[in-house]
Design a protein around this motif. Structure first.
Motif, PDB file in Angstrom:
ATOM      1  N   ALA A  13       0.815  -1.306   0.103  1.00  0.00           N
ATOM      2  CA  ALA A  13       0.143   0.135   0.076  1.00  0.00           C
ATOM      3  C   ALA A  13       0.915   1.347  -0.079  1.00  0.00           C
ATOM      4  O   ALA A  13       0.583   2.252  -0.854  1.00  0.00           O
ATOM      5  CB  ALA A  13      -1.067  -0.096   1.136  1.00  0.00           C
ATOM      6  N   ASP A  14       2.035   1.190   0.950  1.00  0.00           N
ATOM      7  CA  ASP A  14       2.858   2.660   0.991  1.00  0.00           C
ATOM      8  C   ASP A  14       4.229   2.503   1.144  1.00  0.00           C
ATOM      9  O   ASP A  14       4.735   3.142   1.259  1.00  0.00           O
ATOM     10  CB  ASP A  14       2.271   3.315   2.269  1.00  0.00           C
ATOM     11  CG  ASP A  14       2.562   3.024   3.485  1.00  0.00           C
ATOM     12  OD1 ASP A  14       2.906   1.707   3.470  1.00  0.00           O
ATOM     13  OD2 ASP A  14       2.398   3.609   4.658  1.00  0.00           O
ATOM     14  N   GLY A  15       4.698   0.919   0.790  1.00  0.00           N
ATOM     15  CA  GLY A  15       5.808   0.975   0.923  1.00  0.00           C
ATOM     16  C   GLY A  15       6.804   0.850   2.432  1.00  0.00           C
ATOM     17  O   GLY A  15       7.898   0.436   2.439  1.00  0.00           O
ATOM     18  N   ARG A  16       5.921   0.824   3.363  1.00  0.00           N
ATOM     19  CA  ARG A  16       6.743   0.790   4.874  1.00  0.00           C
ATOM     20  C   ARG A  16       7.114  -0.557   4.861  1.00  0.00           C
ATOM     21  O   ARG A  16       6.479  -1.517   4.500  1.00  0.00           O
ATOM     22  CB  ARG A  16       5.739   1.260   5.882  1.00  0.00           C
ATOM     23  CG  ARG A  16       4.503   0.422   6.314  1.00  0.00           C
ATOM     24  CD  ARG A  16       3.857   1.078   7.200  1.00  0.00           C
ATOM     25  NE  ARG A  16       3.192   2.165   6.768  1.00  0.00           N
ATOM     26  CZ  ARG A  16       2.818   3.391   7.678  1.00  0.00           C
ATOM     27  NH1 ARG A  16       3.097   3.125   8.730  1.00  0.00           N
ATOM     28  NH2 ARG A  16       2.384   4.234   7.123  1.00  0.00           N
ATOM     29  N   ILE A  17       8.151  -0.604   5.781  1.00  0.00           N
ATOM     30  CA  ILE A  17       8.909  -1.918   6.166  1.00  0.00           C
ATOM     31  C   ILE A  17       8.525  -2.257   7.524  1.00  0.00           C
ATOM     32  O   ILE A  17       8.873  -1.320   8.646  1.00  0.00           O
ATOM     33  CB  ILE A  17      10.287  -1.883   5.955  1.00  0.00           C
ATOM     34  CG1 ILE A  17      10.582  -1.863   4.298  1.00  0.00           C
ATOM     35  CG2 ILE A  17      11.062  -3.194   6.423  1.00  0.00           C
ATOM     36  CD1 ILE A  17      12.034  -1.885   3.915  1.00  0.00           C
ATOM     37  N   THR A  40      -0.632  -3.109  11.971  1.00  0.00           N
ATOM     38  CA  THR A  40      -0.201  -3.371  10.731  1.00  0.00           C
ATOM     39  C   THR A  40      -1.478  -3.276   9.618  1.00  0.00           C
ATOM     40  O   THR A  40      -1.348  -3.439   8.593  1.00  0.00           O
ATOM     41  CB  THR A  40       0.533  -4.410  10.241  1.00  0.00           C
ATOM     42  OG1 THR A  40      -0.006  -5.496  10.854  1.00  0.00           O
ATOM     43  CG2 THR A  40       1.912  -4.661  10.943  1.00  0.00           C
ATOM     44  N   LYS A  41      -2.609  -3.444  10.254  1.00  0.00           N
ATOM     45  CA  LYS A  41      -3.850  -3.626   9.766  1.00  0.00           C
ATOM     46  C   LYS A  41      -4.208  -2.710   8.287  1.00  0.00           C
ATOM     47  O   LYS A  41      -4.596  -2.935   7.214  1.00  0.00           O
ATOM     48  CB  LYS A  41      -5.066  -3.375  10.748  1.00  0.00           C
ATOM     49  CG  LYS A  41      -6.414  -4.060  10.164  1.00  0.00           C
ATOM     50  CD  LYS A  41      -7.335  -4.056  11.122  1.00  0.00           C
ATOM     51  CE  LYS A  41      -8.569  -4.700  10.794  1.00  0.00           C
ATOM     52  NZ  LYS A  41      -9.570  -4.718  12.021  1.00  0.00           N
ATOM     53  N   TRP A  46       0.922  -7.163   2.644  1.00  0.00           N
ATOM     54  CA  TRP A  46       2.266  -7.367   3.035  1.00  0.00           C
ATOM     55  C   TRP A  46       2.895  -8.224   2.235  1.00  0.00           C
ATOM     56  O   TRP A  46       2.198  -9.473   2.060  1.00  0.00           O
ATOM     57  CB  TRP A  46       2.359  -7.417   4.448  1.00  0.00           C
ATOM     58  CG  TRP A  46       1.851  -6.504   5.377  1.00  0.00           C
ATOM     59  CD1 TRP A  46       0.708  -6.332   5.883  1.00  0.00           C
ATOM     60  CD2 TRP A  46       2.732  -5.251   5.811  1.00  0.00           C
ATOM     61  NE1 TRP A  46       0.474  -5.247   6.590  1.00  0.00           N
ATOM     62  CE2 TRP A  46       1.828  -4.693   6.620  1.00  0.00           C
ATOM     63  CE3 TRP A  46       3.927  -4.762   5.669  1.00  0.00           C
ATOM     64  CZ2 TRP A  46       2.277  -3.385   7.276  1.00  0.00           C
ATOM     65  CZ3 TRP A  46       4.175  -3.743   6.153  1.00  0.00           C
ATOM     66  CH2 TRP A  46       3.227  -3.057   7.204  1.00  0.00           C
ATOM     67  N   VAL A  47       4.134  -8.189   1.773  1.00  0.00           N
ATOM     68  CA  VAL A  47       5.042  -8.849   1.081  1.00  0.00           C
ATOM     69  C   VAL A  47       6.243  -9.249   1.984  1.00  0.00           C
ATOM     70  O   VAL A  47       6.711  -8.342   2.534  1.00  0.00           O
ATOM     71  CB  VAL A  47       5.359  -8.754  -0.238  1.00  0.00           C
ATOM     72  CG1 VAL A  47       4.009  -8.999  -1.167  1.00  0.00           C
ATOM     73  CG2 VAL A  47       5.764  -7.332  -0.311  1.00  0.00           C
ATOM     74  N   LEU A  48       6.608 -10.480   1.971  1.00  0.00           N
ATOM     75  CA  LEU A  48       7.841 -10.961   2.595  1.00  0.00           C
ATOM     76  C   LEU A  48       8.895 -10.454   1.830  1.00  0.00           C
ATOM     77  O   LEU A  48       9.295 -10.799   0.552  1.00  0.00           O
ATOM     78  CB  LEU A  48       7.932 -12.614   3.030  1.00  0.00           C
ATOM     79  CG  LEU A  48       9.140 -12.813   3.776  1.00  0.00           C
ATOM     80  CD1 LEU A  48       9.062 -12.768   5.161  1.00  0.00           C
ATOM     81  CD2 LEU A  48       9.059 -14.497   3.863  1.00  0.00           C
ATOM     82  N   ILE A  49       9.948  -9.789   2.496  1.00  0.00           N
ATOM     83  CA  ILE A  49      11.212  -9.415   1.607  1.00  0.00           C
ATOM     84  C   ILE A  49      12.487  -9.687   2.264  1.00  0.00           C
ATOM     85  O   ILE A  49      13.293  -9.637   1.518  1.00  0.00           O
ATOM     86  CB  ILE A  49      11.246  -7.584   1.575  1.00  0.00           C
ATOM     87  CG1 ILE A  49      11.331  -7.023   2.833  1.00  0.00           C
ATOM     88  CG2 ILE A  49      10.072  -7.169   0.604  1.00  0.00           C
ATOM     89  CD1 ILE A  49      11.670  -5.561   2.939  1.00  0.00           C
ATOM     90  N   TYR A  50      12.398 -10.171   3.436  1.00  0.00           N
ATOM     91  CA  TYR A  50      13.726 -10.796   4.268  1.00  0.00           C
ATOM     92  C   TYR A  50      13.421 -11.661   5.218  1.00  0.00           C
ATOM     93  O   TYR A  50      12.443 -11.561   6.029  1.00  0.00           O
ATOM     94  CB  TYR A  50      14.504  -9.491   4.519  1.00  0.00           C
ATOM     95  CG  TYR A  50      15.661 -10.036   5.166  1.00  0.00           C
ATOM     96  CD1 TYR A  50      16.987 -10.296   4.590  1.00  0.00           C
ATOM     97  CD2 TYR A  50      15.842  -9.773   6.650  1.00  0.00           C
ATOM     98  CE1 TYR A  50      18.127 -10.633   5.192  1.00  0.00           C
ATOM     99  CE2 TYR A  50      17.329 -10.446   7.165  1.00  0.00           C
ATOM    100  CZ  TYR A  50      18.208 -10.622   6.428  1.00  0.00           C
ATOM    101  OH  TYR A  50      19.454 -11.006   6.857  1.00  0.00           O
ATOM    102  N   THR A  51      14.134 -12.910   5.471  1.00  0.00           N
ATOM    103  CA  THR A  51      14.265 -13.670   6.680  1.00  0.00           C
ATOM    104  C   THR A  51      15.375 -14.003   7.040  1.00  0.00           C
ATOM    105  O   THR A  51      16.501 -14.057   6.051  1.00  0.00           O
ATOM    106  CB  THR A  51      13.396 -14.936   6.166  1.00  0.00           C
ATOM    107  OG1 THR A  51      13.953 -15.611   5.177  1.00  0.00           O
ATOM    108  CG2 THR A  51      11.812 -14.835   5.994  1.00  0.00           C
ATOM    109  N   GLU A  52      15.855 -14.416   8.303  1.00  0.00           N
ATOM    110  CA  GLU A  52      17.142 -14.649   8.707  1.00  0.00           C
ATOM    111  C   GLU A  52      16.826 -15.728   9.911  1.00  0.00           C
ATOM    112  O   GLU A  52      15.955 -15.353  10.525  1.00  0.00           O
ATOM    113  CB  GLU A  52      17.827 -13.485   9.043  1.00  0.00           C
ATOM    114  CG  GLU A  52      19.310 -13.787   9.608  1.00  0.00           C
ATOM    115  CD  GLU A  52      20.064 -12.570   9.998  1.00  0.00           C
ATOM    116  OE1 GLU A  52      20.921 -12.938  10.791  1.00  0.00           O
ATOM    117  OE2 GLU A  52      19.825 -11.419   9.446  1.00  0.00           O
TER     118      GLU A  52
END
Length: 79
Positions: A13-17, A40-41, A46-52
Motif C-alpha cells: 500500500a505505501d512501501g513501509r517496512i 499493521t492492519k 504485505w509481502v515478505l522481503i527478508y528472513t534470517e
C-alpha cells in the motif's frame, strides 16, 4: 534451543517496512494479511522481503532490534 526467524515485510500500500520475529513466518504473514494485527492492519497487503534464521529467543530479539535501528533499516530498504 528453539529456532526463530527474523523477518521483514513490506506494505504494498505505501512501501513501509515492518520487522519482527517468529517461529513460523508463513503463518505470521497470513495473520498480517488477514488484518489480525492492529498496528499493521491499515497497510496491507504485505509481502515478505527478508528472513534470517537464528537460534534462541534472545538472539532473535537482538537481531530484531538491529533491523529496526537506522543501519538495519537502511539495509532492508536497499533490498
Amino acid at each position: 534451543m528453539d529456532i526463530f526467524y527474523i523477518y521483514a515485510i513490506k506494505s504494498e500500500a505505501d512501501g513501509r517496512i515492518y520487522v519482527g520475529f517468529s517461529a513460523d513466518v508463513e503463518k505470521r504473514l497470513k495473520e498480517y494479511n488477514a488484518g489480525k494485527t492492529k498496528s499493521t492492519k491499515g497497510y496491507k497487503p504485505w509481502v515478505l522481503i527478508y528472513t534470517e534464521q537464528v537460534a534462541g529467543r534472545i538472539a532473535a530479539r537482538n537481531k530484531e532490534k538491529y533491523y529496526k535501528s537506522g543501519i538495519g533499516k537502511e539495509f532492508l530498504k536497499s533490498l
